[in-house]
Design a protein around this motif. Sequence first.
Motif, PDB file in Angstrom:
ATOM      1  N   LEU A   1      -4.511  -1.460  -9.744  1.00  0.00           N
ATOM      2  CA  LEU A   1      -3.345  -2.295 -10.044  1.00  0.00           C
ATOM      3  C   LEU A   1      -2.598  -2.742  -8.784  1.00  0.00           C
ATOM      4  CD1 LEU A   1      -1.939  -0.445 -13.177  1.00  0.00           C
ATOM      5  CD2 LEU A   1      -3.233  -2.588 -13.100  1.00  0.00           C
ATOM      6  N   GLN A   2      -3.183  -2.495  -7.603  1.00  0.00           N
ATOM      7  CA  GLN A   2      -2.547  -2.933  -6.368  1.00  0.00           C
ATOM      8  C   GLN A   2      -2.332  -4.446  -6.411  1.00  0.00           C
ATOM      9  OE1 GLN A   2      -2.329   0.155  -4.668  1.00  0.00           O
ATOM     10  NE2 GLN A   2      -0.706  -0.864  -3.579  1.00  0.00           N
ATOM     11  N   TRP A   3      -3.295  -5.147  -6.969  1.00  0.00           N
ATOM     12  CA  TRP A   3      -3.189  -6.588  -7.258  1.00  0.00           C
ATOM     13  C   TRP A   3      -3.287  -6.711  -8.767  1.00  0.00           C
ATOM     14  CZ3 TRP A   3      -3.921 -11.123  -4.004  1.00  0.00           C
ATOM     15  CH2 TRP A   3      -3.869 -10.839  -2.643  1.00  0.00           C
ATOM     16  N   CYS A   4      -2.288  -7.279  -9.403  1.00  0.00           N
ATOM     17  CA  CYS A   4      -2.337  -7.413 -10.854  1.00  0.00           C
ATOM     18  C   CYS A   4      -1.527  -8.617 -11.302  1.00  0.00           C
ATOM     19  CB  CYS A   4      -1.833  -6.140 -11.540  1.00  0.00           C
ATOM     20  SG  CYS A   4      -0.138  -5.697 -11.143  1.00  0.00           S
TER      21      CYS A   4
ATOM     22  N   LEU B   1       6.937   6.849  -9.801  1.00  0.00           N
ATOM     23  CA  LEU B   1       5.972   7.952  -9.741  1.00  0.00           C
ATOM     24  C   LEU B   1       4.872   7.701  -8.715  1.00  0.00           C
ATOM     25  CD1 LEU B   1       5.477   8.470 -13.590  1.00  0.00           C
ATOM     26  CD2 LEU B   1       7.031   9.711 -12.054  1.00  0.00           C
ATOM     27  N   ARG B   2       4.834   6.497  -8.169  1.00  0.00           N
ATOM     28  CA  ARG B   2       3.722   6.103  -7.304  1.00  0.00           C
ATOM     29  C   ARG B   2       4.174   5.658  -5.911  1.00  0.00           C
ATOM     30  NH1 ARG B   2      -0.456   5.574 -11.082  1.00  0.00           N
ATOM     31  NH2 ARG B   2       0.277   5.304 -13.195  1.00  0.00           N
ATOM     32  N   GLY B   3       5.264   6.232  -5.436  1.00  0.00           N
ATOM     33  CA  GLY B   3       5.725   5.935  -4.087  1.00  0.00           C
ATOM     34  C   GLY B   3       6.964   5.069  -4.008  1.00  0.00           C
ATOM     35  N   GLY B   4       7.598   4.777  -5.143  1.00  0.00           N
ATOM     36  CA  GLY B   4       8.761   3.900  -5.149  1.00  0.00           C
ATOM     37  C   GLY B   4      10.085   4.575  -4.898  1.00  0.00           C
TER      38      GLY B   4
ATOM     39  N   THR C   1       0.822  -1.212   0.000  1.00  0.00           N
ATOM     40  CA  THR C   1       0.000   0.000   0.000  1.00  0.00           C
ATOM     41  C   THR C   1       0.856   1.262   0.000  1.00  0.00           C
ATOM     42  OG1 THR C   1      -0.170  -0.119   2.408  1.00  0.00           O
ATOM     43  CG2 THR C   1      -1.968  -1.105   1.125  1.00  0.00           C
ATOM     44  N   ALA C   2       2.182   1.112   0.139  1.00  0.00           N
ATOM     45  CA  ALA C   2       3.075   2.265   0.014  1.00  0.00           C
ATOM     46  C   ALA C   2       3.059   2.804  -1.415  1.00  0.00           C
ATOM     47  CB  ALA C   2       4.497   1.876   0.402  1.00  0.00           C
ATOM     48  N   PHE C   3       2.659   1.966  -2.371  1.00  0.00           N
ATOM     49  CA  PHE C   3       2.520   2.384  -3.760  1.00  0.00           C
ATOM     50  C   PHE C   3       1.071   2.789  -4.000  1.00  0.00           C
ATOM     51  CE2 PHE C   3       5.787  -1.078  -3.999  1.00  0.00           C
ATOM     52  CZ  PHE C   3       6.877  -0.263  -4.261  1.00  0.00           C
ATOM     53  N   SER C   4       0.857   3.884  -4.688  1.00  0.00           N
ATOM     54  CA  SER C   4      -0.496   4.352  -5.020  1.00  0.00           C
ATOM     55  C   SER C   4      -0.854   3.836  -6.407  1.00  0.00           C
ATOM     56  CB  SER C   4      -0.546   5.876  -5.002  1.00  0.00           C
ATOM     57  OG  SER C   4      -0.170   6.353  -3.742  1.00  0.00           O
ATOM     58  N   LEU C   5      -1.423   2.633  -6.449  1.00  0.00           N
ATOM     59  CA  LEU C   5      -1.672   1.989  -7.745  1.00  0.00           C
ATOM     60  C   LEU C   5      -3.145   1.806  -8.083  1.00  0.00           C
ATOM     61  CD1 LEU C   5       1.116  -0.715  -7.500  1.00  0.00           C
ATOM     62  CD2 LEU C   5       1.113   1.295  -8.965  1.00  0.00           C
TER      63      LEU C   5
ATOM     64  N   SER D   1       8.886  -2.310 -11.911  1.00  0.00           N
ATOM     65  CA  SER D   1       8.988  -0.890 -11.586  1.00  0.00           C
ATOM     66  C   SER D   1       8.656  -0.020 -12.794  1.00  0.00           C
ATOM     67  CB  SER D   1      10.396  -0.582 -11.083  1.00  0.00           C
ATOM     68  OG  SER D   1      10.507   0.769 -10.722  1.00  0.00           O
ATOM     69  N   ARG D   2       9.189  -0.394 -13.952  1.00  0.00           N
ATOM     70  CA  ARG D   2       8.896   0.376 -15.176  1.00  0.00           C
ATOM     71  C   ARG D   2       7.453   0.182 -15.621  1.00  0.00           C
ATOM     72  NH1 ARG D   2      13.944  -1.494 -15.875  1.00  0.00           N
ATOM     73  NH2 ARG D   2      13.301  -3.315 -17.062  1.00  0.00           N
ATOM     74  N   LEU D   3       6.983  -1.053 -15.580  1.00  0.00           N
ATOM     75  CA  LEU D   3       5.638  -1.363 -16.044  1.00  0.00           C
ATOM     76  C   LEU D   3       4.567  -0.628 -15.238  1.00  0.00           C
ATOM     77  CD1 LEU D   3       4.101  -3.264 -18.049  1.00  0.00           C
ATOM     78  CD2 LEU D   3       3.971  -4.895 -16.171  1.00  0.00           C
ATOM     79  N   LEU D   4       4.725  -0.617 -13.914  1.00  0.00           N
ATOM     80  CA  LEU D   4       3.734   0.015 -13.039  1.00  0.00           C
ATOM     81  C   LEU D   4       4.114   1.446 -12.658  1.00  0.00           C
ATOM     82  CD1 LEU D   4       2.983  -2.986 -10.653  1.00  0.00           C
ATOM     83  CD2 LEU D   4       1.696  -2.254 -12.675  1.00  0.00           C
ATOM     84  N   GLU D   5       5.227   1.947 -13.227  1.00  0.00           N
ATOM     85  CA  GLU D   5       5.707   3.303 -12.946  1.00  0.00           C
ATOM     86  C   GLU D   5       5.811   3.550 -11.440  1.00  0.00           C
ATOM     87  OE1 GLU D   5       2.721   5.526 -15.104  1.00  0.00           O
ATOM     88  OE2 GLU D   5       4.046   5.628 -16.856  1.00  0.00           O
TER      89      GLU D   5
END
Length: 143
Positions: A25-28, A54-57, A18-22, A47-51
Amino acid sequence: CRRQRPSSAMRLRLRCSTAFSLGDLQWCMVHVPDHVHTAGDLAGHVSRLLELNLRGGNAELPQLLLDGFLIPHAEDVREVLRDDEVVDVEPGDGSSATLAAAAVGAGALALALPSVPASASASSPAPAAGGGKRRAAEAAASA
């Protein structure tokens, strides 16, 4: 007439922290391309696929875990993971999995023991279980 997938084709189910704002796509599920050989390669691909940067990484490669166990980035993906496996994706910024791996590999004992001044630690052995706090206090008082 169904088309057969090559035996090396692999898809993984990702459960992202949940540290990533997806959002959705949180589960994919992702396909693992043939050019991905190591867990580090897979971490970069995800990392590249889900960016993730830009989303907390925080522009760090994510850590991958299987059943709660850290998968080192040098491991061969196709030796460690199977098709359709669930892989947890955690930030690689010093939180959760990174700290756990560091604690196990580089002195969990040091993290659990009270700090002792450098002058005392050089002359006395590390505190033993049970009497550690008392010895550390004595060493600090005598310094």
